[in-house]
Design an enzyme around this catalytic site. Sequence first.
Site, mmCIF file in Angstrom:
data_model
loop_
_atom_site.group_PDB
_atom_site.id
_atom_site.type_symbol
_atom_site.label_atom_id
_atom_site.label_comp_id
_atom_site.label_asym_id
_atom_site.label_seq_id
_atom_site.Cartn_x
_atom_site.Cartn_y
_atom_site.Cartn_z
ATOM 1 N N GLY A 203 0.656 -1.433 -0.252
ATOM 2 C CA GLY A 203 -0.166 0.121 0.057
ATOM 3 C C GLY A 203 0.937 1.260 0.030
ATOM 4 C CD GLU A 220 -11.239 -0.936 1.336
ATOM 5 O OE1 GLU A 220 -10.887 -1.187 2.508
ATOM 6 O OE2 GLU A 220 -12.227 -0.422 0.934
ATOM 7 C CB CYS A 254 -8.430 -8.129 5.114
ATOM 8 S SG CYS A 254 -10.229 -8.056 4.456
#
Length: 476
Positions: A203, A220, A254
């Site tokens: 990310g 996300e 997740c």
Amino acid sequence: MTTTSPKLTHQSSIQAVFDAQRRHAPQMALTTAKERLERIGRIHRWIQEHEADLLQAMRADFRKPAAEALLGDLGALYYEIRHTNKHLARWMKPHRVPTPLPLLGTSSYVRYEPKGNVLVIAPWNYPFGLCIKPLVAAISTGNVVMLKPSEMTPNTTRTIKRMVEELFPPEEVAVFEGDAAVATQLLDLPFNHIFFTGSPAVGKIVMAAAAKHLTSVTLELGGKSPVIVDETANIKAAAEQVAWGKYFNNGQTCIAPDYLLVHESVKEPFLRAFRESVQRMYNPNGQSADQSESYCRIVNKNHFGRVRRLIEDAVQKGANVTLGGQLNEADNFIAPTVLEGVTDQMAVMQEEIFGPVLPVVPYQTADEALRVINSREKPLALYIQSGSRRNIDYIMQRTSAGDTVVNDLFWQFGHMDLPFGGVNNSGIGKSNGFFGFQELSNMRGVIKRDFGTARFIYPPYTNQIEKLIGFLVKKL
Ligand code: NAD
């Protein structure tokens, strides 16, 4: 002599497809709700017609049970499609806002317009759902899209490519298969928005690349999501839910409960009920979980080795394996495992586990539990198992998390009226329903003067005008 440029196909280069999408984006921006829903309908029909192929692809990738693929991959996607069908026309209308008194004579609204060129980068753990759900949101907002599914689930990725090539011209939606090298090439391009689902480490790479073009991002991400079981919890229900949430998709979720914070006074009964739940779910006839059709596998050797090292490091530093611990590398199998006696020095309490291992951290006071949570990054999910309104409020007011579920797990992902996403290290931006629609749109504020004028405050500034401006800005 005239030269004709080669025809664009799904096999054209990344740059050629990007350029064609950029040229096509203004046309997509003009599409009506009906035209966007027709495109989403194509995806919906294709999935329904090829559901068996899709479930088979995910099974071939990592023995994902059909029930878990249906719920985890297709469930939220179906909800998103149905919700979008129902509300898109309204979402696309200008959203009128009130007129402040000094702007009397005007009307104002928010206009949702497409961002333009969108890149979606997806992970492997819900390889279909987490790629196609953002695609649906991006189409509903009138964007053109390039998709980069995960290289770790090749069967599902091939199916995604097949679907997109059958349903869309490359100037609207295109898929690029490949690993980090392909993602890096894509990230060099000046997209208008990047929707990335994956690890916090990648990310950061995505956000740094986006910064070069000031591209907006939705990240996300993941991290260590705790589940708290306090002294007032319904032990049997909590144990069953945590066992389900921890071992669903083999812990590769997740929003899985990463570690357990359990009040010392209920630790033993909770762990007893937890073991019974695991037995009921994965060993109903006394056989090992590796015989169970309901038990998924670790995605590949690398991740198998990573989770194995987490267990070994914990044991070497003094933790006890009080459930499971059996491994079979040939099959990427790790049994449902519980670790007790863990400390912050162990990697299992520092890194996101993303596997079927539950470390147990007993606590005596709520503040002790809060210290464990708040000494880490803000989690994507925080689960509270409690029968006490006071305890729940106490924890909610002193923590921050992407989403919270009280006395259950997971349902935040499929709830289209709730924003789904993380905070800082666990994510930036939100998805689901209207939240995803907003995320992939530019919210343009529009003011239109209908009558009157503001010329009474224009120069030359007399004392009277200065007083009038003072009144306007301070009192109205
Ligand atoms: P990952 O970050 O390794 O990979 C995700 C994607 O990024 C893949 O398509 C991959 O090819 C690409 N990628 C990998 N390295 C890259 C690089 N250097 N540059 C550019 N792109 C690169 O994640 P993963 O292992 O596929 O998925 C697991 C992680 O994703 C976990 O942290 C999990 O918590 C998180 N996750 C979050 C959500 C959510 O909705 N918040 C959902 C699922 C998974």
